[in-house]
Design a protein around this motif. Structure first.
Motif, PDB file in Angstrom:
ATOM      1  N   VAL A   9       0.845  -1.200   0.000  1.00  7.25           N
ATOM      2  CA  VAL A   9       0.000   0.000   0.000  1.00  7.25           C
ATOM      3  C   VAL A   9       0.879   1.249   0.000  1.00  7.25           C
ATOM      4  CG1 VAL A   9      -1.601   1.390   1.395  1.00  7.25           C
ATOM      5  CG2 VAL A   9      -2.020  -1.058   1.079  1.00  7.25           C
ATOM      6  N   LEU A  10       1.881   1.271   0.853  1.00  3.83           N
ATOM      7  CA  LEU A  10       2.762   2.435   0.923  1.00  3.83           C
ATOM      8  C   LEU A  10       3.534   2.639  -0.386  1.00  3.83           C
ATOM      9  CD1 LEU A  10       4.100   2.005   4.571  1.00  3.83           C
ATOM     10  CD2 LEU A  10       2.431   3.690   3.746  1.00  3.83           C
ATOM     11  N   GLN A  11       3.973   1.552  -0.987  1.00  3.99           N
ATOM     12  CA  GLN A  11       4.673   1.657  -2.270  1.00  3.99           C
ATOM     13  C   GLN A  11       3.739   2.180  -3.354  1.00  3.99           C
ATOM     14  OE1 GLN A  11       6.037  -2.376  -2.716  1.00  3.99           O
ATOM     15  NE2 GLN A  11       8.003  -1.956  -1.719  1.00  3.99           N
ATOM     16  N   ILE A  12       2.520   1.676  -3.378  1.00  3.68           N
ATOM     17  CA  ILE A  12       1.551   2.079  -4.393  1.00  3.68           C
ATOM     18  C   ILE A  12       1.242   3.565  -4.286  1.00  3.68           C
ATOM     19  CG2 ILE A  12      -0.868   1.856  -5.093  1.00  3.68           C
ATOM     20  CD1 ILE A  12      -0.570  -1.178  -4.432  1.00  3.68           C
ATOM     21  N   ILE A  13       0.969   4.054  -3.074  1.00  8.11           N
ATOM     22  CA  ILE A  13       0.602   5.475  -2.964  1.00  8.11           C
ATOM     23  C   ILE A  13       1.801   6.383  -3.211  1.00  8.11           C
ATOM     24  CG2 ILE A  13      -1.373   5.011  -1.466  1.00  8.11           C
ATOM     25  CD1 ILE A  13       0.334   6.260   0.837  1.00  8.11           C
TER      26      ILE A  13
END
Length: 67
Positions: A9-13
């Protein structure tokens, strides 16, 4: 599993201007994480993500340090 998903999630955002939980669910699915909207909602809360106004005038998810 949860830690791996939240890292994703952190990588995606960081890489993508994610506007909705549905969009985030789809991007997680591409990375192999099948999850529900409720799971994504909990991840957003646990990661303390915020909705911030981007340069192009739409709201996107971001970490507090990027707000």
């Amino acid at each position: 599993m949860k830690n791996d998903r939240q890292t994703a999630v952190l990588q995606i955002i960081e890489e993508t201007a994610v506007e909705t939980q549905e969009q985030l669910m789809q991007l997680l699915a591409v990375r192999g994480f099948a999850c529900t909207q409720a799971t994504v909602s909990r991840d957003i809360k646990e990661l303390r993500l915020l909705k911030v106004l981007s340069a192009n005038g739409v709201y996107k998810y971001a970490t507090a340090d990027k707000a």
